[in-house]
Design an enzyme around this catalytic site. Sequence first.
Site, PDB file in Angstrom:
ATOM      1  N   TYR A 127     -18.885  27.894 -15.240  1.00  0.00           N
ATOM      2  CA  TYR A 127     -19.314  27.452 -13.912  1.00  0.00           C
ATOM      3  C   TYR A 127     -18.704  28.370 -12.865  1.00  0.00           C
ATOM      4  O   TYR A 127     -17.507  28.638 -12.888  1.00  0.00           O
ATOM      5  CB  TYR A 127     -18.869  26.009 -13.648  1.00  0.00           C
ATOM      6  CG  TYR A 127     -19.488  25.480 -12.368  1.00  0.00           C
ATOM      7  CD1 TYR A 127     -20.709  24.822 -12.399  1.00  0.00           C
ATOM      8  CD2 TYR A 127     -18.877  25.687 -11.139  1.00  0.00           C
ATOM      9  CE1 TYR A 127     -21.310  24.365 -11.228  1.00  0.00           C
ATOM     10  CE2 TYR A 127     -19.472  25.238  -9.960  1.00  0.00           C
ATOM     11  CZ  TYR A 127     -20.682  24.583 -10.018  1.00  0.00           C
ATOM     12  OH  TYR A 127     -21.278  24.145  -8.866  1.00  0.00           O
ATOM     13  N   GLN A 257      -0.799  32.426  -1.060  1.00  0.00           N
ATOM     14  CA  GLN A 257      -1.169  31.185  -1.735  1.00  0.00           C
ATOM     15  C   GLN A 257      -1.743  30.181  -0.736  1.00  0.00           C
ATOM     16  O   GLN A 257      -2.737  29.513  -1.002  1.00  0.00           O
ATOM     17  CB  GLN A 257       0.065  30.590  -2.436  1.00  0.00           C
ATOM     18  CG  GLN A 257      -0.198  29.282  -3.163  1.00  0.00           C
ATOM     19  CD  GLN A 257      -1.211  29.432  -4.265  1.00  0.00           C
ATOM     20  OE1 GLN A 257      -1.310  30.495  -4.885  1.00  0.00           O
ATOM     21  NE2 GLN A 257      -2.010  28.406  -4.504  1.00  0.00           N
ATOM     22  N   HIS A 260      -5.541  29.754   0.314  1.00  0.00           N
ATOM     23  CA  HIS A 260      -6.589  29.201  -0.567  1.00  0.00           C
ATOM     24  C   HIS A 260      -7.215  27.932  -0.001  1.00  0.00           C
ATOM     25  O   HIS A 260      -8.418  27.822   0.103  1.00  0.00           O
ATOM     26  CB  HIS A 260      -6.044  28.932  -1.973  1.00  0.00           C
ATOM     27  CG  HIS A 260      -6.111  30.130  -2.859  1.00  0.00           C
ATOM     28  ND1 HIS A 260      -7.296  30.734  -3.187  1.00  0.00           N
ATOM     29  CD2 HIS A 260      -5.139  30.849  -3.475  1.00  0.00           C
ATOM     30  CE1 HIS A 260      -7.058  31.783  -3.970  1.00  0.00           C
ATOM     31  NE2 HIS A 260      -5.753  31.869  -4.150  1.00  0.00           N
ATOM     32  N   GLU A 325       2.055  26.447 -10.823  1.00  0.00           N
ATOM     33  CA  GLU A 325       1.005  27.329 -11.336  1.00  0.00           C
ATOM     34  C   GLU A 325       1.515  28.779 -11.343  1.00  0.00           C
ATOM     35  O   GLU A 325       1.420  29.480 -12.344  1.00  0.00           O
ATOM     36  CB  GLU A 325      -0.202  27.187 -10.415  1.00  0.00           C
ATOM     37  CG  GLU A 325      -1.411  27.978 -10.813  1.00  0.00           C
ATOM     38  CD  GLU A 325      -2.509  27.889  -9.759  1.00  0.00           C
ATOM     39  OE1 GLU A 325      -2.227  27.426  -8.631  1.00  0.00           O
ATOM     40  OE2 GLU A 325      -3.643  28.304 -10.066  1.00  0.00           O
ATOM     41  N   HIS A 326       2.049  29.222 -10.208  1.00  0.00           N
ATOM     42  CA  HIS A 326       2.596  30.576 -10.085  1.00  0.00           C
ATOM     43  C   HIS A 326       4.086  30.479  -9.777  1.00  0.00           C
ATOM     44  O   HIS A 326       4.466  29.753  -8.862  1.00  0.00           O
ATOM     45  CB  HIS A 326       1.945  31.332  -8.924  1.00  0.00           C
ATOM     46  CG  HIS A 326       0.449  31.325  -8.946  1.00  0.00           C
ATOM     47  ND1 HIS A 326      -0.302  30.433  -8.209  1.00  0.00           N
ATOM     48  CD2 HIS A 326      -0.443  32.108  -9.613  1.00  0.00           C
ATOM     49  CE1 HIS A 326      -1.595  30.666  -8.432  1.00  0.00           C
ATOM     50  NE2 HIS A 326      -1.716  31.669  -9.274  1.00  0.00           N
ATOM     51  N   ASP A 359      -3.650  37.969  -9.744  1.00  0.00           N
ATOM     52  CA  ASP A 359      -4.969  37.391  -9.476  1.00  0.00           C
ATOM     53  C   ASP A 359      -6.095  38.352  -9.831  1.00  0.00           C
ATOM     54  O   ASP A 359      -7.161  37.934 -10.255  1.00  0.00           O
ATOM     55  CB  ASP A 359      -5.098  37.051  -7.978  1.00  0.00           C
ATOM     56  CG  ASP A 359      -4.414  35.744  -7.640  1.00  0.00           C
ATOM     57  OD1 ASP A 359      -4.057  35.001  -8.573  1.00  0.00           O
ATOM     58  OD2 ASP A 359      -4.232  35.472  -6.447  1.00  0.00           O
ATOM     59  N   HIS A 418      -9.538   5.163 -51.597  1.00  0.00           N
ATOM     60  CA  HIS A 418      -8.860   6.463 -51.548  1.00  0.00           C
ATOM     61  C   HIS A 418      -8.182   6.738 -52.893  1.00  0.00           C
ATOM     62  O   HIS A 418      -8.313   7.817 -53.465  1.00  0.00           O
ATOM     63  CB  HIS A 418      -7.813   6.501 -50.419  1.00  0.00           C
ATOM     64  CG  HIS A 418      -8.395   6.771 -49.062  1.00  0.00           C
ATOM     65  ND1 HIS A 418      -9.338   5.961 -48.478  1.00  0.00           N
ATOM     66  CD2 HIS A 418      -8.161   7.770 -48.166  1.00  0.00           C
ATOM     67  CE1 HIS A 418      -9.663   6.452 -47.282  1.00  0.00           C
ATOM     68  NE2 HIS A 418      -8.960   7.550 -47.076  1.00  0.00           N
TER      69      HIS A 418
END
Lengths: 429, 429
Positions: A127, A257, A260, A325-326, A359, A418
């Site tokens: 996507y 950052q 964003h 995340e970073h 990035d 079994h």
Amino acid sequence: MIKIYEDNDSIGLFLQLMQRRSEEDSKDALEAVEGIIGAVRKEGDASIKAFTEKFDGVTLEQLKVNEVEIEDAFSKVSSNIKNALEKAITNIEYFHKKQIRQSWVSTEENGVIMGQKISALEKVGVYVPGGSAAYPSSVLMNVIPAKLAGVKKIVMVTPPKKDGSIDSNILVAAKLAGVSEIYKVGGAQAIAALAYGTDTIPKVDKIVGPGNIYVALAKRVCYGKVDIDMIAGPSEITIVCDEKANPRFLAADLMSQAEHDKLASSVLITTSKTLAEEVNKQINIQIQNLNRKEIIEASLKNYGGILVVKSLEEAIDMANTIAPEHLELMIENPIAYLGKVKNAGSIFLGQYSPEPLGDYMAGPNHVLPTNGTARFFSPLSVDDFIKKSSYIYYTEDALRELSEDIMILAKAEGLDAHGNSIKVRVENE
Amino acid sequence: MIKIYEDNDSIGLFLQLMQRRSEEDSKDALEAVEGIIGAVRKEGDASIKAFTEKFDGVTLEQLKVNEVEIEDAFSKVSSNIKNALEKAITNIEYFHKKQIRQSWVSTEENGVIMGQKISALEKVGVYVPGGSAAYPSSVLMNVIPAKLAGVKKIVMVTPPKKDGSIDSNILVAAKLAGVSEIYKVGGAQAIAALAYGTDTIPKVDKIVGPGNIYVALAKRVCYGKVDIDMIAGPSEITIVCDEKANPRFLAADLMSQAEHDKLASSVLITTSKTLAEEVNKQINIQIQNLNRKEIIEASLKNYGGILVVKSLEEAIDMANTIAPEHLELMIENPIAYLGKVKNAGSIFLGQYSPEPLGDYMAGPNHVLPTNGTARFFSPLSVDDFIKKSSYIYYTEDALRELSEDIMILAKAEGLDAHGNSIKVRVENE
């Protein structure tokens, strides 16, 4: 200007605040998404076209992007951008090739064979958001690991503009990275099409890529019917630095950052209050020339924080709690501290490894676990596009050797059919 | 007796039917689960005890299983069972040790360092169902890979019996496998406790293990806040055989899957109608002595099928379409066909590798993707208990070399604060 926190209580409150960032879970949105998925399952392409008319404001004859459109995109995109994309592809491939795993087999002396077989997923959907969040770099990051894993069919979906076209940079990036087919469809209807298939759009095994709240909800609803990459939340950077770090660099990285979106969080953890103040001065200078000034200011105000702590150890512990995340380690000899980092999506070491390098160009993936989920999620990788099967081959003797124990456990669990499957093999008829 | 399908149309309808097996998605159950999760988040241990009183019919003073209870369990379990569990642990560890992965690093000539760091999840929760589905073998399969991955804290939760006790086999298996702590709590309240933590029960990074519909829904609702193993559906076996396969073995193996529950599906794909009929004769003989006869009959009637096809190739294609949890290849030279298998959780090769061997003793995991999800999910493995972080270290020169291209892409994406973070490093102040 970022608020500076010095005492433990206020730092604690700030950390709680930043971990509570998230978009409202909306019952209305969920109902809308479930309705869209139901319609696509029932009416296929017809409903895709209807939703595209409704949400994207364009009536499409063909959902599939054709060769002429792709050639046209190549002619529109500057050679600078094409060259930069090619270089990025080379570096991303270099890193991700190292992630490719092999099937293994273990052959035992008694004739037993066992192993783990790795195979690529057959079909994957990617996507790509439209509008201002249409990032060619994200196309590369999602497609290249799938390609390297050996996925045969990579199907891209992305919402068309009002004139029915797709951003040229996106088309060029998709073609260069090796996408097989591209369809003009976005939103929950695109996810439904990939999960269930329509006459035109193939059903896939896994859907990756970021999207708005409707896309995210649709992925969550379809999870299990199809695999998905991860549950993404608002993103963040945490920078740990010592007093020698360059405040100009720190300010720039925090803002990169913050631009964003307004939910993004930029956190600096430092042992030096003087440095903290210099960083704020640098932010005030540099922000004047940045286009997304308004978003940056909002993001820094809402979820930005400079945390002043006593030691580097304390700073890294705090970063582990955030599980960012970073994570940038702007300290002397950063590699020596790598072992102390427990939770982080991607780690940037030293003064000359800023997050935007990762990035776009360095090679590691920029699709990363957000909002504290680096405690358990990982960067997107070749692993996300393979599946494993285990297998065993036993000889009659080898089975016989374990037969008693198997029957004991089957009996203990009350599963005598079994046990029977072993019994018919080791006892005479 | 299993119905035999010979023509393509009826085979196609059968395959559709078996892929539509599943428990009803219930809005009521979802609301109940959301209510329980909300209560546990708000009231912690008090609500855990209240739900345990309500659902399990027992008032607990202590949620945590103590050492005396574990010693007591060891004294109650027969040495036969203990020995069988020990042997199973040895074999499961042997296989899963081969899955352990290493961090890697790549050091480049220009001074750049990049790599992928593997770390164990810190805390993992293992759900173990109560009642007749309390399987010690599942405890081993869920705990051992976590242990081998290096998880420090493994927290087991399981609903207590009416007298407040836990099944002795379960306690012994948990202790032998290396569980750190055990709590007497089941249902959605157990999942909520593990996802959010209470005063007594620690918050974990990932929850694994099977459960009823409430447990499954709670895991789905908490996914993202915590990682989960997979979305499990009804289970199945597909057996591909040639005309030389032993009908006695085939009948036993089909029934060993069918005894799990009425939604289980047992499918035989064969080139020989004669063999198909012999298998049915064998089922009629063997079923007479099996305790779970009623479940087996219902399961074989609802979702059992013998599909007669023209060739082995066609049989394997069909198995790939089913993407079964368990695939037995009861054919001559089965290893030669391994490459043709695309979708299967665990593969059992030859006459002497029946599924129950894999359930208990062979070594590979028995927690497998069900209901066709082997198209994209994998067996539980050491991989499920680790996370990855990527990292880069760049020198000033190496950054400078890529700086133009990064700034070109940042500009193309409209993210000029990204470009700025490079600019401050390569341009003079």
